[in-house]
Scaffold this motif. Structure first.
Motif, PDB file in Angstrom:
ATOM      1  N   PHE A  81     -30.288  92.686  -1.568  1.00  0.00           N
ATOM      2  CA  PHE A  81     -29.124  91.843  -1.268  1.00  0.00           C
ATOM      3  C   PHE A  81     -29.479  90.395  -1.609  1.00  0.00           C
ATOM      4  O   PHE A  81     -30.532  89.894  -1.194  1.00  0.00           O
ATOM      5  N   ILE A  82     -28.580  89.729  -2.354  1.00  0.00           N
ATOM      6  CA  ILE A  82     -28.830  88.351  -2.784  1.00  0.00           C
ATOM      7  C   ILE A  82     -27.667  87.453  -2.374  1.00  0.00           C
ATOM      8  O   ILE A  82     -26.500  87.775  -2.604  1.00  0.00           O
ATOM      9  N   ASP A  83     -27.992  86.331  -1.774  1.00  0.00           N
ATOM     10  CA  ASP A  83     -27.023  85.297  -1.412  1.00  0.00           C
ATOM     11  C   ASP A  83     -26.557  84.603  -2.698  1.00  0.00           C
ATOM     12  O   ASP A  83     -27.176  83.658  -3.175  1.00  0.00           O
ATOM     13  N   ALA A  84     -25.452  85.094  -3.255  1.00  0.00           N
ATOM     14  CA  ALA A  84     -25.012  84.643  -4.583  1.00  0.00           C
ATOM     15  C   ALA A  84     -24.681  83.159  -4.626  1.00  0.00           C
ATOM     16  O   ALA A  84     -25.005  82.463  -5.589  1.00  0.00           O
ATOM     17  N   ALA A  85     -24.040  82.658  -3.579  1.00  0.00           N
ATOM     18  CA  ALA A  85     -23.540  81.283  -3.617  1.00  0.00           C
ATOM     19  C   ALA A  85     -24.644  80.249  -3.793  1.00  0.00           C
ATOM     20  O   ALA A  85     -24.463  79.237  -4.460  1.00  0.00           O
ATOM     21  N   PHE A  86     -25.820  80.497  -3.216  1.00  0.00           N
ATOM     22  CA  PHE A  86     -26.865  79.475  -3.223  1.00  0.00           C
ATOM     23  C   PHE A  86     -28.066  79.811  -4.093  1.00  0.00           C
ATOM     24  O   PHE A  86     -28.853  78.932  -4.414  1.00  0.00           O
ATOM     25  N   LEU A  87     -28.230  81.074  -4.471  1.00  0.00           N
ATOM     26  CA  LEU A  87     -29.474  81.471  -5.127  1.00  0.00           C
ATOM     27  C   LEU A  87     -29.324  81.837  -6.599  1.00  0.00           C
ATOM     28  O   LEU A  87     -30.316  81.805  -7.329  1.00  0.00           O
ATOM     29  N   LEU A  88     -28.141  82.184  -7.057  1.00  0.00           N
ATOM     30  CA  LEU A  88     -28.000  82.656  -8.441  1.00  0.00           C
ATOM     31  C   LEU A  88     -27.798  81.543  -9.456  1.00  0.00           C
ATOM     32  O   LEU A  88     -28.310  81.607 -10.571  1.00  0.00           O
ATOM     33  N   PHE A  89     -27.053  80.510  -9.079  1.00  0.00           N
ATOM     34  CA  PHE A  89     -26.691  79.481 -10.052  1.00  0.00           C
ATOM     35  C   PHE A  89     -27.845  78.496 -10.283  1.00  0.00           C
ATOM     36  O   PHE A  89     -28.758  78.381  -9.462  1.00  0.00           O
ATOM     37  N   ASN A  90     -27.778  77.792 -11.408  1.00  0.00           N
ATOM     38  CA  ASN A  90     -28.762  76.758 -11.733  1.00  0.00           C
ATOM     39  C   ASN A  90     -28.981  75.871 -10.504  1.00  0.00           C
ATOM     40  O   ASN A  90     -28.039  75.281  -9.975  1.00  0.00           O
ATOM     41  N   GLN A  91     -30.212  75.792 -10.052  1.00  0.00           N
ATOM     42  CA  GLN A  91     -30.482  75.130  -8.783  1.00  0.00           C
ATOM     43  C   GLN A  91     -30.248  73.626  -8.822  1.00  0.00           C
ATOM     44  O   GLN A  91     -29.699  73.046  -7.884  1.00  0.00           O
ATOM     45  N   ASN A  92     -30.627  72.967  -9.911  1.00  0.00           N
ATOM     46  CA  ASN A  92     -30.385  71.523 -10.001  1.00  0.00           C
ATOM     47  C   ASN A  92     -28.895  71.220  -9.932  1.00  0.00           C
ATOM     48  O   ASN A  92     -28.455  70.287  -9.244  1.00  0.00           O
ATOM     49  N   MET A  93     -28.084  72.019 -10.630  1.00  0.00           N
ATOM     50  CA  MET A  93     -26.640  71.787 -10.645  1.00  0.00           C
ATOM     51  C   MET A  93     -26.009  72.174  -9.309  1.00  0.00           C
ATOM     52  O   MET A  93     -25.022  71.568  -8.886  1.00  0.00           O
ATOM     53  N   THR A  94     -26.591  73.164  -8.633  1.00  0.00           N
ATOM     54  CA  THR A  94     -26.098  73.536  -7.302  1.00  0.00           C
ATOM     55  C   THR A  94     -26.271  72.385  -6.333  1.00  0.00           C
ATOM     56  O   THR A  94     -25.357  72.016  -5.580  1.00  0.00           O
ATOM     57  N   TYR A  95     -27.462  71.753  -6.333  1.00  0.00           N
ATOM     58  CA  TYR A  95     -27.693  70.603  -5.460  1.00  0.00           C
ATOM     59  C   TYR A  95     -26.759  69.449  -5.834  1.00  0.00           C
ATOM     60  O   TYR A  95     -26.226  68.754  -4.963  1.00  0.00           O
TER      61      TYR A  95
END
Length: 236
Positions: A81-95
């Motif tokens: 199980f993966i927390d899609a909202a915070f872990l899948l997308f490019n991390q720099n752009m997520t922040y």
């Protein structure tokens, strides 16, 4: 002449007193300046390399866990199980997204976050999903189907298959969500790993409900090293 001077001084004193009273009244009536609540978790994530290091380290731990299960023949039919909202997308752009648009406690749209990240996914997360496919493991996104559909289509273009979670009610990302899929897989002992940025979203593993029913010791005793907690850029 002295009477005229005295009268002038009295008038001036009254005028000054009146101005002072009006100024004090105006200051008392003026609304207090709005002070924006500081999101210390977000500031830490953005300004320190530690958040990115922890993310990379946790992904390595998850990959090692999958590889170990694959080598021992225990991976087939298991689920990650993966927390899609915070872990899948490019991390720099997520922040960046949460710096520009997020506030503490705000709900947000996964679709908006995905659009801001220009459909760019974090390479380490993609490598883990590739490994899960090779190991015969299912990857289940910790988000309902309506939010996961675009992500599923993106990953299908990379020959990767993921599935949404079945949830009831309106999930609150990063806080608490009733994840029926996780509950069913946990009861069948099919949960190999949970990668999340919120312990509340993993509460189905112990069938606890909300913050009042949640106990970290209970979670650890029942789930142990299969739970991997990541830094969360939006909630403390």
């Amino acid at each position: 002449m002295k009477l005229h001077i005295t009268a002038a001084l009295i008038i001036s004193a009254l005028a000054l007193a009146s101005c002072g009273t009006q100024k004090e009244a105006a200051e008392a009536a003026a609304p207090a300046p709005v002070v924006k609540e500081v999101n210390e978790a977000l500031n830490w994530s953005v300004k320190n390399a530690e958040a990115r290091y922890l993310y990379s380290q946790n992904m390595r731990i998850a990959s090692d866990r999958v590889r170990s299960m694959m080598n021992s023949g225990e991976s087939m039919g298991q689920a990650v199980f993966i927390d899609a909202a915070f872990l899948l997308f490019n991390q720099n752009m997520t922040y960046e997204y949460f710096v520009n648009f997020g506030s503490i406690g705000d709900e947000f749209s996964i679709g908006e976050l995905r659009g801001y990240c220009s459909n760019q996914y974090e390479p380490a997360a993609m490598e883990l999903i590739h490994m899960c496919r090779e190991a015969g493991m299912e990857v289940i996104l910790m988000s309902p189907e309506k939010d996961a559909m675009d992500i599923m289509q993106d990953l299908q273009k990379q020959d990767l298959q993921v599935f949404p979670s079945m949830m009831t009610g309106q999930p609150q990302y990063g806080k608490y969500a009733e994840n029926i899929t996780m509950r069913e897989y946990a009861s069948g002992n099919r949960v190999a790993l949970v990668l999340t940025s919120s312990l509340g979203e993993a509460s189905e593993l112990t069938l606890s409900r909300g913050l009042q029913g949640f106990e970290l010791n209970e979670m650890y005793k029942s789930f142990g090293d299969r739970l991997i907690l990541f830094p969360n850029p939006a909630f403390n």
